[in-house]
Design a protein around this motif. Structure first.
Motif, PDB file in Angstrom:
ATOM      1  N   GLN A  23       0.835  -1.205   0.000  1.00  0.00           N
ATOM      2  CA  GLN A  23       0.000   0.000   0.000  1.00  0.00           C
ATOM      3  C   GLN A  23       0.872   1.258   0.000  1.00  0.00           C
ATOM      4  OE1 GLN A  23      -2.221  -0.975   3.510  1.00  0.00           O
ATOM      5  NE2 GLN A  23      -3.231  -2.700   2.483  1.00  0.00           N
ATOM      6  N   VAL A  24       1.912   1.255   0.818  1.00  0.00           N
ATOM      7  CA  VAL A  24       2.837   2.388   0.837  1.00  0.00           C
ATOM      8  C   VAL A  24       3.526   2.527  -0.520  1.00  0.00           C
ATOM      9  CG1 VAL A  24       4.954   3.291   1.868  1.00  0.00           C
ATOM     10  CG2 VAL A  24       3.204   2.257   3.327  1.00  0.00           C
ATOM     11  N   THR A  25       3.958   1.411  -1.075  1.00  0.00           N
ATOM     12  CA  THR A  25       4.659   1.419  -2.362  1.00  0.00           C
ATOM     13  C   THR A  25       3.768   1.923  -3.485  1.00  0.00           C
ATOM     14  OG1 THR A  25       6.142  -0.376  -1.707  1.00  0.00           O
ATOM     15  CG2 THR A  25       5.785  -0.061  -4.068  1.00  0.00           C
ATOM     16  N   ALA A  62       4.502  10.623   0.982  1.00  0.00           N
ATOM     17  CA  ALA A  62       4.913   9.268   0.598  1.00  0.00           C
ATOM     18  C   ALA A  62       6.212   8.879   1.290  1.00  0.00           C
ATOM     19  CB  ALA A  62       5.066   9.188  -0.917  1.00  0.00           C
ATOM     20  N   LEU A  77       5.524   8.323   5.018  1.00  0.00           N
ATOM     21  CA  LEU A  77       4.842   7.053   5.302  1.00  0.00           C
ATOM     22  C   LEU A  77       5.822   5.894   5.359  1.00  0.00           C
ATOM     23  CD1 LEU A  77       1.570   7.370   3.173  1.00  0.00           C
ATOM     24  CD2 LEU A  77       1.791   7.476   5.669  1.00  0.00           C
ATOM     25  N   ILE A  78       6.891   5.959   4.578  1.00  0.00           N
ATOM     26  CA  ILE A  78       7.919   4.923   4.664  1.00  0.00           C
ATOM     27  C   ILE A  78       8.499   4.873   6.071  1.00  0.00           C
ATOM     28  CG2 ILE A  78      10.209   4.237   3.842  1.00  0.00           C
ATOM     29  CD1 ILE A  78       9.441   5.389   1.111  1.00  0.00           C
ATOM     30  N   ARG A  93       5.489   3.892   8.805  1.00  0.00           N
ATOM     31  CA  ARG A  93       4.963   2.522   8.723  1.00  0.00           C
ATOM     32  C   ARG A  93       6.036   1.466   8.980  1.00  0.00           C
ATOM     33  NH1 ARG A  93       0.946   5.477   8.300  1.00  0.00           N
ATOM     34  NH2 ARG A  93       1.415   5.282  10.520  1.00  0.00           N
ATOM     35  N   ALA A 109       9.819   0.704  -2.318  1.00  0.00           N
ATOM     36  CA  ALA A 109       8.953   1.793  -2.766  1.00  0.00           C
ATOM     37  C   ALA A 109       9.576   2.570  -3.918  1.00  0.00           C
ATOM     38  CB  ALA A 109       8.637   2.725  -1.600  1.00  0.00           C
ATOM     39  N   GLY A 126      -3.793   5.083  -0.500  1.00  0.00           N
ATOM     40  CA  GLY A 126      -3.222   5.983   0.490  1.00  0.00           C
ATOM     41  C   GLY A 126      -3.961   5.933   1.815  1.00  0.00           C
ATOM     42  N   ALA A 182      -2.671   2.910   3.494  1.00  0.00           N
ATOM     43  CA  ALA A 182      -1.287   3.077   3.942  1.00  0.00           C
ATOM     44  C   ALA A 182      -1.168   4.024   5.126  1.00  0.00           C
ATOM     45  CB  ALA A 182      -0.427   3.591   2.794  1.00  0.00           C
ATOM     46  N   ALA A 183      -2.138   4.931   5.282  1.00  0.00           N
ATOM     47  CA  ALA A 183      -2.060   5.949   6.333  1.00  0.00           C
ATOM     48  C   ALA A 183      -2.563   5.473   7.678  1.00  0.00           C
ATOM     49  CB  ALA A 183      -2.859   7.186   5.896  1.00  0.00           C
ATOM     50  N   THR A 223       2.342  -0.748  11.512  1.00  0.00           N
ATOM     51  CA  THR A 223       3.720  -0.852  11.035  1.00  0.00           C
ATOM     52  C   THR A 223       3.924  -2.194  10.343  1.00  0.00           C
ATOM     53  OG1 THR A 223       4.461  -1.730  13.172  1.00  0.00           O
ATOM     54  CG2 THR A 223       4.682   0.635  12.822  1.00  0.00           C
TER      55      THR A 223
END
Length: 425
Positions: free
Chosen positions: A247-249, A352, A355-356, A359, A373, A416, A419-420, A424
């Motif tokens: 999701q982050v990627t 973005a 978030l890396i 998370r 990512a 997003g 991912a938010a 973790t």
């Protein structure tokens, strides 16, 4: 950029360091102390290198019409001029950590700047193969800079990582802004030669390489004198199997896609609706400049929130509104849409990257997630300019391509929001 329950110093340790698993020998430690005894030299090198991290990409967009006419390229073929470097941003990200561990970060950054200068010059050789081949070199060189700069800052400025990150991101955006604004005036100054305008920016890469040479000479004692750090006791977590990591990627990739579509085509959208190339270049430069506001402000807010969902909604809404404006009133509202898009673009890339950090449960996971990512994200983003150019060629206008990007905004909002969440990997 820290979680609400994490100290700021801990968050700084989550920056990607390509040499994180390498322990310097006594000779290496002595060389590093000598290097850090000259912080001004190192700071100048970081700023000059950062100026180059978007300049070679931003210099093409205001001139893409002339490049297309010179080689008789279709819209699809023209889009490859910007898509090829972005594609190799992802490919280059795969090899950057290995090169840094093998040869040392300073040496690889120096070589990347030389490669960038060569790539810029190759790109203006009067053949289509050289145009695309130079893009391969440019993209690979920028990928090395993108991946290794955060780790170098973490390693050499551990107590000032956040402020130094602001310095290099600010310089990166400033470089793109100046280059975008100057490309058309330089073309006219060189007798309507787009080749000379593009080639001029190889000088910027050459100056940066010269600035890095003292660091390479000072750090030469480290190369080949490192030993591996002991492996972690717990089994390595595969981020590639984590839904949250994907999701982050995907958010990283989708927001990169909408940005690179603008990098490739924003001035062309304006000129196709009757705006002069010089004005379109200035507005494009303004778009790059205004990204600073979002890039600085959004990460600061994100670090103070347990869930970043409101920020995901905000940045995607701004980008969607800006794109819709380009479709409805591209010339009369050009400055407004450029500003709205700039805040959204800058905020999205800052979010973005944040978030890396947020998370990731530890530094090792952050390094792996950052590599995933960047690699997947840039490979996905490379499809954006190419697809937009192909659809523009097929439809004869920009309405359909922009509608497709609005669909990308919707997809980015969906992944997003996932991912938010306060979780973790």
């Amino acid at each position: 950029m820290s979680r609400p329950d994490t100290a700021p110093g801990d968050a700084e340790q989550l920056l990607l360091d390509a040499e994180a698993d390498v322990r310097p020998s006594p000779r290496g430690l002595a060389a590093r102390r000598e290097l850090l005894a000259h912080p001004v030299v190192l700071l100048i090198g970081i700023v000059l290198a950062s100026l180059n991290m978007r300049a070679a990409l931003a210099s093409v967009s205001p001139l893409v019409g002339e490049i297309s006419e010179a080689f008789g390229l279709s819209s699809t073929a023209t889009s490859l001029v910007t898509s090829v470097p972005v594609l190799f941003l992802g490919v280059g990200a795969l090899v950057a950590p290995w090169l840094a561990r093998r040869f040392g970060t300073e040496v690889v950054l120096f070589c990347a700047l030389l490669l960038l200068g060569v790539g810029i010059l190759v790109r203006v050789v009067p053949t289509v193969g050289a145009l695309y081949g130079g893009g391969v070199l440019v993209g690979t060189a920028i990928a090395l800079l993108n991946v290794l700069m955060p780790g170098l800052i973490k390693r050499d400025f551990p107590d000032r990582a956040a402020s130094m990150t602001s310095v290099y991101t600010g310089a990166m955006i400033a470089g793109a802004t100046v280059v975008a604004a100057a490309s058309v005036p330089l073309e006219k100054a060189f007798g309507d030669s787009w080749e000379a305008s593009l080639a001029f920016w190889s000088l910027l890469a050459a100056v940066a390489a010269v600035a890095w040479l003292p660091q390479v000479l000072i750090a030469r004692g480290r190369t080949g004198h490192e030993v591996r750090a002991a492996p972690a006791a717990r089994p390595a977590l595969s981020v590639w199997r984590s839904p949250l990591a994907w999701q982050v990627t995907l958010f990283m990739g989708l927001q990169s896609l909408w940005s690179y579509v603008l990098i490739a085509w924003m001035p062309t959208i304006f000129t196709d609706h009757g705006m002069s190339r010089a004005t379109a270049g200035v507005i494009f430069a303004f778009n790059n400049l205004i990204q600073v506001a979002g890039a600085f402000g959004v990460p600061l807010l994100a670090g103070r929130m347990r869930s970043q969902r409101p920020l995901v909604a905000l940045v995607t809404a701004l980008v969607a509104a800006g794109y819709a404006g380009l479709m409805v009133a591209p010339v009369s509202g050009a400055w407004l849409w450029s500003a709205v898009l700039g805040v959204g673009q800058g905020g999205a890339v800052g979010l973005a990257l944040t978030l890396i950090v947020l998370r990731s449960g530890d530094a090792t996971t952050a390094a792996r997630l950052s590599g995933m990512a960047q690699t997947v994200g840039y490979l996905l983003a490379a499809a954006g300019p190419l697809a937009a150019g192909a659809v523009h060629q097929a439809t004869g206008g920009w309405t359909v391509p922009i509608c497709l990007v609005l669909g990308v905004c919707a997809a980015a909002l969906a992944v997003g929001l996932l991912a938010a969440r306060d979780r973790t990997v």
